[in-house]
Motif scaffolding. Sequence first.
Motif, PDB file in Angstrom:
ATOM      1  N   TRP A   1       2.415  96.717  98.346  1.00 34.75           N
ATOM      2  CA  TRP A   1       2.506  97.579  97.075  1.00 34.75           C
ATOM      3  C   TRP A   1       3.859  97.229  96.461  1.00 34.75           C
ATOM      4  N   PRO A   2       3.845  96.436  94.895  1.00 35.73           N
ATOM      5  CA  PRO A   2       4.819  95.770  94.430  1.00 35.73           C
ATOM      6  C   PRO A   2       5.746  96.524  93.942  1.00 35.73           C
ATOM      7  N   ASP A   3       7.033  95.979  93.742  1.00 33.71           N
ATOM      8  CA  ASP A   3       8.169  96.489  93.370  1.00 33.71           C
ATOM      9  C   ASP A   3       8.310  96.446  91.905  1.00 33.71           C
ATOM     10  N   ALA A   4       7.705  95.225  91.234  1.00 36.42           N
ATOM     11  CA  ALA A   4       7.709  95.000  89.625  1.00 36.42           C
ATOM     12  C   ALA A   4       6.345  95.336  89.105  1.00 36.42           C
ATOM     13  N   VAL A   5       6.266  95.488  87.856  1.00 32.73           N
ATOM     14  CA  VAL A   5       4.970  95.890  87.227  1.00 32.73           C
ATOM     15  C   VAL A   5       4.041  94.602  87.241  1.00 32.73           C
ATOM     16  N   ASN A   6       2.833  94.664  87.757  1.00 33.97           N
ATOM     17  CA  ASN A   6       1.824  93.547  87.497  1.00 33.97           C
ATOM     18  C   ASN A   6       0.645  94.203  87.340  1.00 33.97           C
ATOM     19  N   GLU A   7      -0.288  93.666  86.542  1.00 30.74           N
ATOM     20  CA  GLU A   7      -1.401  94.300  86.283  1.00 30.74           C
ATOM     21  C   GLU A   7      -2.773  93.248  86.766  1.00 30.74           C
ATOM     22  N   GLY A   8      -2.535  93.079  88.062  1.00 32.56           N
ATOM     23  CA  GLY A   8      -3.643  92.459  89.068  1.00 32.56           C
ATOM     24  C   GLY A   8      -4.143  91.050  88.375  1.00 32.56           C
ATOM     25  N   GLU A   9      -5.269  90.785  88.323  1.00 33.44           N
ATOM     26  CA  GLU A   9      -5.936  89.725  88.016  1.00 33.44           C
ATOM     27  C   GLU A   9      -6.105  89.786  86.328  1.00 33.44           C
ATOM     28  N   GLY A  10      -5.530  90.729  85.837  1.00 32.63           N
ATOM     29  CA  GLY A  10      -5.356  90.675  84.228  1.00 32.63           C
ATOM     30  C   GLY A  10      -4.353  89.480  83.946  1.00 32.63           C
ATOM     31  N   ASP A  11      -3.521  89.418  84.870  1.00 28.22           N
ATOM     32  CA  ASP A  11      -2.416  88.561  84.433  1.00 28.22           C
ATOM     33  C   ASP A  11      -2.051  87.324  85.633  1.00 28.22           C
ATOM     34  N   TYR A  12      -2.778  87.702  86.777  1.00 28.96           N
ATOM     35  CA  TYR A  12      -2.833  86.575  87.748  1.00 28.96           C
ATOM     36  C   TYR A  12      -4.106  85.828  87.929  1.00 28.96           C
ATOM     37  N   LEU A  13      -3.985  84.622  87.280  1.00 28.09           N
ATOM     38  CA  LEU A  13      -5.439  83.780  87.665  1.00 28.09           C
ATOM     39  C   LEU A  13      -5.162  82.554  88.536  1.00 28.09           C
ATOM     40  N   VAL A  14      -6.022  82.422  89.763  1.00 26.43           N
ATOM     41  CA  VAL A  14      -6.147  81.610  90.765  1.00 26.43           C
ATOM     42  C   VAL A  14      -6.574  80.271  90.365  1.00 26.43           C
ATOM     43  N   VAL A  15      -5.695  79.072  90.321  1.00 27.06           N
ATOM     44  CA  VAL A  15      -6.557  77.879  90.055  1.00 27.06           C
ATOM     45  C   VAL A  15      -6.413  77.056  91.239  1.00 27.06           C
ATOM     46  N   GLY A  16      -7.243  76.850  92.115  1.00 25.74           N
ATOM     47  CA  GLY A  16      -7.096  75.670  93.351  1.00 25.74           C
ATOM     48  C   GLY A  16      -5.943  76.585  93.931  1.00 25.74           C
ATOM     49  N   ARG A  17      -5.051  75.920  94.340  1.00 26.80           N
ATOM     50  CA  ARG A  17      -3.983  76.557  95.413  1.00 26.80           C
ATOM     51  C   ARG A  17      -2.613  76.771  94.303  1.00 26.80           C
ATOM     52  N   LYS A  18      -2.855  77.160  93.100  1.00 23.98           N
ATOM     53  CA  LYS A  18      -1.772  77.622  92.157  1.00 23.98           C
ATOM     54  C   LYS A  18      -2.151  78.944  91.684  1.00 23.98           C
ATOM     55  N   ILE A  19      -1.260  79.611  91.151  1.00 25.56           N
ATOM     56  CA  ILE A  19      -1.337  80.942  90.358  1.00 25.56           C
ATOM     57  C   ILE A  19      -0.792  80.814  89.103  1.00 25.56           C
ATOM     58  N   LEU A  20      -1.622  81.123  88.106  1.00 25.47           N
ATOM     59  CA  LEU A  20      -1.097  80.999  86.607  1.00 25.47           C
ATOM     60  C   LEU A  20      -0.868  82.511  86.332  1.00 25.47           C
ATOM     61  N   ALA A  21       0.382  82.938  85.915  1.00 22.08           N
ATOM     62  CA  ALA A  21       0.884  84.242  85.981  1.00 22.08           C
ATOM     63  C   ALA A  21       1.315  84.575  84.311  1.00 22.08           C
ATOM     64  N   GLY A  22       0.547  85.608  83.619  1.00 19.14           N
ATOM     65  CA  GLY A  22       0.717  86.008  82.449  1.00 19.14           C
ATOM     66  C   GLY A  22       1.925  86.909  82.313  1.00 19.14           C
ATOM     67  N   THR A  23       2.756  86.994  81.159  1.00 14.03           N
ATOM     68  CA  THR A  23       3.561  87.848  80.845  1.00 14.03           C
ATOM     69  C   THR A  23       4.108  88.198  79.154  1.00 14.03           C
ATOM     70  N   GLY A  24       4.607  89.233  78.963  1.00 10.39           N
ATOM     71  CA  GLY A  24       5.023  89.297  77.347  1.00 10.39           C
ATOM     72  C   GLY A  24       4.271  90.750  76.930  1.00 10.39           C
ATOM     73  N   PHE A  25       3.199  91.296  77.609  1.00 13.66           N
ATOM     74  CA  PHE A  25       2.967  92.554  77.252  1.00 13.66           C
ATOM     75  C   PHE A  25       2.673  93.520  78.469  1.00 13.66           C
ATOM     76  N   ARG A  26       2.299  93.037  79.469  1.00 12.18           N
ATOM     77  CA  ARG A  26       2.049  93.800  80.459  1.00 12.18           C
ATOM     78  C   ARG A  26       2.983  93.724  81.892  1.00 12.18           C
ATOM     79  N   THR A  27       2.506  92.373  82.401  1.00 12.06           N
ATOM     80  CA  THR A  27       3.135  92.209  83.691  1.00 12.06           C
ATOM     81  C   THR A  27       4.710  91.520  83.618  1.00 12.06           C
ATOM     82  N   ASP A  28       5.727  92.414  84.302  1.00  6.32           N
ATOM     83  CA  ASP A  28       7.007  92.044  84.340  1.00  6.32           C
ATOM     84  C   ASP A  28       7.127  90.422  85.031  1.00  6.32           C
ATOM     85  N   PRO A  29       7.876  89.702  84.124  1.00  6.01           N
ATOM     86  CA  PRO A  29       8.084  88.141  84.544  1.00  6.01           C
ATOM     87  C   PRO A  29       8.740  88.308  86.123  1.00  6.01           C
ATOM     88  N   ARG A  30       9.405  89.226  86.428  1.00  4.88           N
ATOM     89  CA  ARG A  30      10.051  89.382  87.966  1.00  4.88           C
ATOM     90  C   ARG A  30       8.960  89.505  89.056  1.00  4.88           C
TER      91      ARG A  30
END
Length: 274
Positions: A120-149
């Motif tokens: 259960w996360p400490d910081a705001v994240n909106e799941g795969e709305g902002d986390y996209l898995v590419v191979g063995r890396k995760i691209l992580a969005g921020t700016g409007f919903r998910t907290d960069p922390r």
Amino acid sequence: MSGRTPAAPVATPRRLLMCRPQYFDVSYSINPWMDPGKPVDTTLALLQWEYLRDLYVRLGHTVELIEPLRGLPDMVFAANGATVVDGKVLGARFRHVERTAEGPAYLEWFLRHGYRDVLWPDAVNEGEGDYLVVGRKILAGTGFRTDPRSHAEAQEFFGLPVVGLQLVDPNFYHLDTALSVLAEDQVMYYPGAFSPGSLAVLRTMFPDAIEASESDAGVFGLNAFSDGYNVVLPQAAAGLIEALKARGFHPVGVDLAELLRAGGSVKCCTLELR
């Protein structure tokens, strides 16, 4: 072009989690697409969603369902409910109070279905709305919903590199509205959704990416799901459909126009259980 030849597209069966839009409505506004003053046809939304679910099954994927809860009209957008990698589940903590109850509801589903490595996360994240898995890396969005922390939290939990990307256009408020993962080393995205620095990162990481036009992005053409060969996306994204064919993918157009009233489409409805 980089000179590297991408691997030929190959379909891989996936396990997906979806939520029936039984209580779908636009009763509040938390993104530019939502207008509570315009009536919603819940029956049509359900028919469009059922077509998507049945399409996934026809393409060879396994679809599991979470029961919708009354009073949570956006619960149909399962991608926001969690991020799942290697059987590990990072729960979702929503920014807007209207959706906060969705996070615990999705986490409870995972616990009841035998998932034990759950955070259960400490910081705001909106799941795969902002986390996209590419191979063995995760691209992580921020700016409007998910907290960069939350990016550091995800990297520590999953043990995978997390690359932060800044979104700057409120019409593309989640990363999955502006970028789609096609295969382990291939993506498509809309350049206008990203800050200059984040766009430079994307062009360095994916020099052969498909760059979407404003018109294709505007019909949520990037809110797509790919199994490595079949790419399910809004049928109105005609330019992307042609670009995908040229790369050897098999685009499958669908109509989820009623769900788009809430700012969601194919990928929003689809959480991958890796």
